[in-house]
Each structure stands twice: as C-alpha cells, then as structure tokens.
Write a protein that holds these residues in place. Structure first.
Motif, PDB file in Angstrom:
ATOM      1  N   ALA A  82     -32.852 -10.057  -4.300  1.00 16.83           N
ATOM      2  CA  ALA A  82     -32.500 -11.619  -4.260  1.00 16.83           C
ATOM      3  C   ALA A  82     -31.383 -12.018  -3.195  1.00 16.83           C
ATOM      4  N   ILE A  83     -30.170 -11.203  -3.231  1.00 20.00           N
ATOM      5  CA  ILE A  83     -29.264 -11.706  -2.403  1.00 20.00           C
ATOM      6  C   ILE A  83     -29.459 -11.269  -0.964  1.00 20.00           C
ATOM      7  N   LEU A  84     -30.142 -10.474  -0.625  1.00 17.81           N
ATOM      8  CA  LEU A  84     -30.499  -9.862   0.885  1.00 17.81           C
ATOM      9  C   LEU A  84     -31.664 -10.901   1.075  1.00 17.81           C
ATOM     10  N   GLN A  85     -32.534 -11.650   0.119  1.00 18.57           N
ATOM     11  CA  GLN A  85     -33.318 -12.870   0.567  1.00 18.57           C
ATOM     12  C   GLN A  85     -32.563 -13.876   1.109  1.00 18.57           C
ATOM     13  N   ARG A  86     -31.354 -14.164   0.287  1.00 20.26           N
ATOM     14  CA  ARG A  86     -30.607 -15.479   0.822  1.00 20.26           C
ATOM     15  C   ARG A  86     -29.903 -15.098   1.947  1.00 20.26           C
ATOM     16  N   VAL A  87     -29.322 -13.676   2.033  1.00 23.81           N
ATOM     17  CA  VAL A  87     -29.066 -13.587   3.516  1.00 23.81           C
ATOM     18  C   VAL A  87     -30.004 -13.903   4.771  1.00 23.81           C
ATOM     19  N   ALA A  88     -31.049 -13.661   4.582  1.00 24.15           N
ATOM     20  CA  ALA A  88     -32.260 -13.830   5.557  1.00 24.15           C
ATOM     21  C   ALA A  88     -32.646 -15.293   5.597  1.00 24.15           C
ATOM     22  N   GLN A  89     -32.543 -16.207   4.572  1.00 25.96           N
ATOM     23  CA  GLN A  89     -32.397 -17.738   4.452  1.00 25.96           C
ATOM     24  C   GLN A  89     -31.398 -18.004   5.386  1.00 25.96           C
ATOM     25  N   ALA A  90     -30.132 -17.564   5.098  1.00 22.09           N
ATOM     26  CA  ALA A  90     -29.094 -18.226   5.548  1.00 22.09           C
ATOM     27  C   ALA A  90     -28.944 -17.697   7.304  1.00 22.09           C
ATOM     28  N   ARG A  91     -29.542 -16.472   7.772  1.00 25.03           N
ATOM     29  CA  ARG A  91     -29.594 -16.154   9.163  1.00 25.03           C
ATOM     30  C   ARG A  91     -30.488 -17.283   9.995  1.00 25.03           C
ATOM     31  N   THR A  92     -31.667 -17.495   9.123  1.00 26.18           N
ATOM     32  CA  THR A  92     -32.645 -18.457   9.802  1.00 26.18           C
ATOM     33  C   THR A  92     -32.216 -20.059   9.942  1.00 26.18           C
ATOM     34  N   ASN A  93     -31.746 -20.414   8.688  1.00 23.59           N
ATOM     35  CA  ASN A  93     -31.516 -21.938   8.377  1.00 23.59           C
ATOM     36  C   ASN A  93     -30.065 -22.529   8.278  1.00 23.59           C
ATOM     37  N   GLY A  94     -28.918 -21.188   8.069  1.00 25.38           N
ATOM     38  CA  GLY A  94     -27.716 -21.562   8.033  1.00 25.38           C
ATOM     39  C   GLY A  94     -27.589 -21.871   6.469  1.00 25.38           C
ATOM     40  N   PRO A  95     -26.182 -22.383   6.259  1.00 27.88           N
ATOM     41  CA  PRO A  95     -25.768 -22.609   4.834  1.00 27.88           C
ATOM     42  C   PRO A  95     -26.561 -23.527   3.921  1.00 27.88           C
ATOM     43  N   ALA A  96     -27.254 -24.458   4.842  1.00 29.90           N
ATOM     44  CA  ALA A  96     -28.138 -25.551   3.933  1.00 29.90           C
ATOM     45  C   ALA A  96     -29.227 -24.950   3.333  1.00 29.90           C
ATOM     46  N   ALA A  97     -29.614 -23.660   3.534  1.00 29.62           N
ATOM     47  CA  ALA A  97     -30.766 -22.693   3.036  1.00 29.62           C
ATOM     48  C   ALA A  97     -30.507 -22.542   1.743  1.00 29.62           C
ATOM     49  N   THR A  98     -29.145 -22.328   1.103  1.00 28.77           N
ATOM     50  CA  THR A  98     -28.936 -21.634  -0.002  1.00 28.77           C
ATOM     51  C   THR A  98     -27.970 -22.481  -0.868  1.00 28.77           C
ATOM     52  N   VAL A  99     -27.580 -23.508  -0.272  1.00 32.42           N
ATOM     53  CA  VAL A  99     -26.359 -24.224  -1.034  1.00 32.42           C
ATOM     54  C   VAL A  99     -26.679 -24.800  -2.243  1.00 32.42           C
ATOM     55  N   GLU A 100     -27.838 -25.709  -2.248  1.00 30.32           N
ATOM     56  CA  GLU A 100     -28.121 -26.145  -3.804  1.00 30.32           C
ATOM     57  C   GLU A 100     -28.281 -25.195  -4.724  1.00 30.32           C
ATOM     58  N   ASP A 101     -29.093 -24.071  -4.646  1.00 32.84           N
ATOM     59  CA  ASP A 101     -29.285 -23.279  -5.407  1.00 32.84           C
ATOM     60  C   ASP A 101     -27.881 -22.567  -5.818  1.00 32.84           C
ATOM     61  N   ALA A 102     -27.043 -22.454  -4.992  1.00 30.01           N
ATOM     62  CA  ALA A 102     -25.653 -21.631  -5.273  1.00 30.01           C
ATOM     63  C   ALA A 102     -24.896 -22.690  -6.037  1.00 30.01           C
ATOM     64  N   LEU A 103     -24.917 -23.923  -5.948  1.00 34.70           N
ATOM     65  CA  LEU A 103     -24.206 -24.874  -6.852  1.00 34.70           C
ATOM     66  C   LEU A 103     -24.739 -24.633  -8.327  1.00 34.70           C
ATOM     67  N   GLU A 104     -25.855 -24.600  -8.486  1.00 29.99           N
ATOM     68  CA  GLU A 104     -26.501 -24.395  -9.900  1.00 29.99           C
ATOM     69  C   GLU A 104     -25.782 -22.887 -10.031  1.00 29.99           C
ATOM     70  N   ARG A 105     -25.812 -21.981  -9.334  1.00 38.12           N
ATOM     71  CA  ARG A 105     -25.235 -20.526 -10.159  1.00 38.12           C
ATOM     72  C   ARG A 105     -23.744 -20.669 -10.102  1.00 38.12           C
ATOM     73  N   TRP A 106     -22.908 -21.663  -9.582  1.00 37.72           N
ATOM     74  CA  TRP A 106     -21.486 -21.506  -9.598  1.00 37.72           C
ATOM     75  C   TRP A 106     -20.941 -22.397 -10.497  1.00 37.72           C
ATOM     76  N   PHE A 107     -21.799 -23.487 -10.806  1.00 34.03           N
ATOM     77  CA  PHE A 107     -20.974 -24.267 -12.040  1.00 34.03           C
ATOM     78  C   PHE A 107     -22.122 -24.456 -13.118  1.00 34.03           C
ATOM     79  N   THR A 108     -21.383 -24.920 -14.305  1.00 35.08           N
ATOM     80  CA  THR A 108     -22.267 -25.248 -15.571  1.00 35.08           C
ATOM     81  C   THR A 108     -23.174 -26.326 -15.145  1.00 35.08           C
ATOM     82  N   ASP A 109     -24.192 -26.534 -16.028  1.00 34.14           N
ATOM     83  CA  ASP A 109     -24.882 -27.844 -15.843  1.00 34.14           C
ATOM     84  C   ASP A 109     -24.120 -29.048 -16.021  1.00 34.14           C
ATOM     85  N   SER A 110     -23.473 -29.084 -17.307  1.00 31.88           N
ATOM     86  CA  SER A 110     -22.873 -29.978 -17.715  1.00 31.88           C
ATOM     87  C   SER A 110     -21.725 -30.560 -16.715  1.00 31.88           C
ATOM     88  N   PHE A 111     -21.066 -29.612 -16.125  1.00 33.07           N
ATOM     89  CA  PHE A 111     -19.859 -29.681 -15.189  1.00 33.07           C
ATOM     90  C   PHE A 111     -20.644 -30.572 -13.954  1.00 33.07           C
TER      91      PHE A 111
END
Length: 225
Positions: A82-111
């Motif tokens: 899964a993380i290698l897939q995110r690296v590949a997405q970032a290589r093609t599309n930059g940070p925008a490819a992963t940032v929204e999913d990252a925010l969900e992984r990084w912060f709790t839903d309520s926060f």
C-alpha cells in the motif's frame, strides 16, 4: 533546542544527492557541527524517527538520547504494498495524490471535523512540496526500514518510543518492536490518537517526552540540546 527542515522541506534546499537515511543523518551531523554541539538528544517524528535511529547507529558518540515518535518498523506485506502504491501515485501526481487520504490516517475523525483550519494548514504544508522531490523522500520512508531494524551493534543510548493506538501505519506493534531492539527503551502508547498525535494533542506527547529528557540528559550548556 534546535529544529530544522529536512532537505527538500520548508526553506531547506533540495537533497544534494539521492535521498537516503544516510544522507539525512549526515545533515544532522552538519547541523550539530554548525551549532557547535558535540552531542545532543535527538527527537524525530515518523520519517524523522527513522533518521534519528540511523544517526544513533552511525554516530553513537554524538547522540545522547533518542525520542522516536510515530515511526515505522517492518511492515506486513499488504501494508508495504500500500505504501509503495502511494509513492507511485506521488511520483505521477505529486502530493495532491495522497494528501486527503493522509489526513484521514493522521487525525481522528472528530478532530478533523472540529478543526478545519488545522486541516487546511497541514494540507498546505503537504501541497507545498516540490513534485519532483516529494516522492523521492517518501520512498525513503517506504523502503529505508531495513537499514535500521535489528541494528548490530544495537543502539545503546536511552530511548523514548511513542505512538498512538489508532496510528494505522506506525502503530503499537511497530513501536513495541522498535523498543524491543533498544535496551531499556521507554514505551508509550497513546489512547484514541492517530499519526499526528503531537499536533492533535501536544501535551500527550510533550509532557512524557520532556520528563524522559529531563531524566536522562544532563543540563550542560553548549554540550547537549
């Protein structure tokens, strides 16, 4: 206390060579030399925790204590894919490819729901990364773990290892594995927090970390940070 931007982040220049844990450890040595620090306690979050461990292995005389926050150990095969897939997405599309999913992984839903301004701030930090550099550093986070697990000789300095029980990518099992490789390491598992625990609940991280540092370091100005 010194804080600095990794190569390729903030106002620091792009990496002077292929990004690697060794390159980022050399940057730490350069920062310490520039500041006239013979030794210091080193605290790293996520990729920074990997770099801190590498630095403690490669220049042990200069690292007096370690703080390792929300940092990975070896991943299960599906998590590694899964993380290698995110690296590949970032290589093609930059940070925008992963940032929204990252925010969900990084912060709790309520926060996330209660702090949209914080989400905008963190989103802006991620999106500011150079598309040509971002994926190369992300790849270090994804593939560099074999350089620091089961170190031989083992890390000998005092260590503080922390993560959140909802940190899906760098969770309690990984924190326990890291702590098991460092004799006497202090382990903290925070409840109901994800990857960005230090942003969501700074006190939950900083209070025990400061207690640890006060206990294991000596206040010698000019010698430690």
């Amino acid at each position: 206390m010194l804080a600095y931007d990794l190569y390729g982040h903030g106002q620091s220049p792009v990496p002077p060579g292929p990004p690697s844990l060794a390159l980022f450890s050399a940057q730490i040595q350069g920062v310490m030399d520039h500041a006239g620090l013979r030794s210091g306690a080193l605290v790293g979050f996520s990729l920074g925790g990997m770099i801190a461990r590498h630095a403690a292995q490669t220049m042990p005389g200069r690292i007096a204590a370690l703080g390792i926050l929300n940092s990975p150990h070896r991943r299960a095969p599906d998590a590694q894919a899964a993380i290698l897939q995110r690296v590949a997405q970032a290589r093609t599309n930059g940070p925008a490819a992963t940032v929204e999913d990252a925010l969900e992984r990084w912060f709790t839903d309520s926060f996330r729901a209660d702090h949209p301004a914080v989400m905008d701030l963190v989103r802006g930090w991620v999106m500011a990364n150079d598309i040509s550099v971002y994926h190369t550093i992300y790849s270090v986070f994804a593939t560099g773990i074999d350089d620091i697990v089961q170190p031989d000789p083992p890390i000998a300095c005092p260590a503080f290892v922390l993560t959140g029980d909802e940190d899906f990518g760098n969770g309690p099992q990984m924190a326990r594995a890291i702590a098991s490789e460092i004799d006497g390491a202090e382990l903290h598992i925070l409840q109901n927090l994800r990857h960005m625990a230090l942003a969501e609940d700074p006190g939950a991280v900083n209070i025990p970390l400061r207690r640890f540092l006060d206990r294991v370091t000596q206040p010698n100005p000019g010698d430690q940070t």
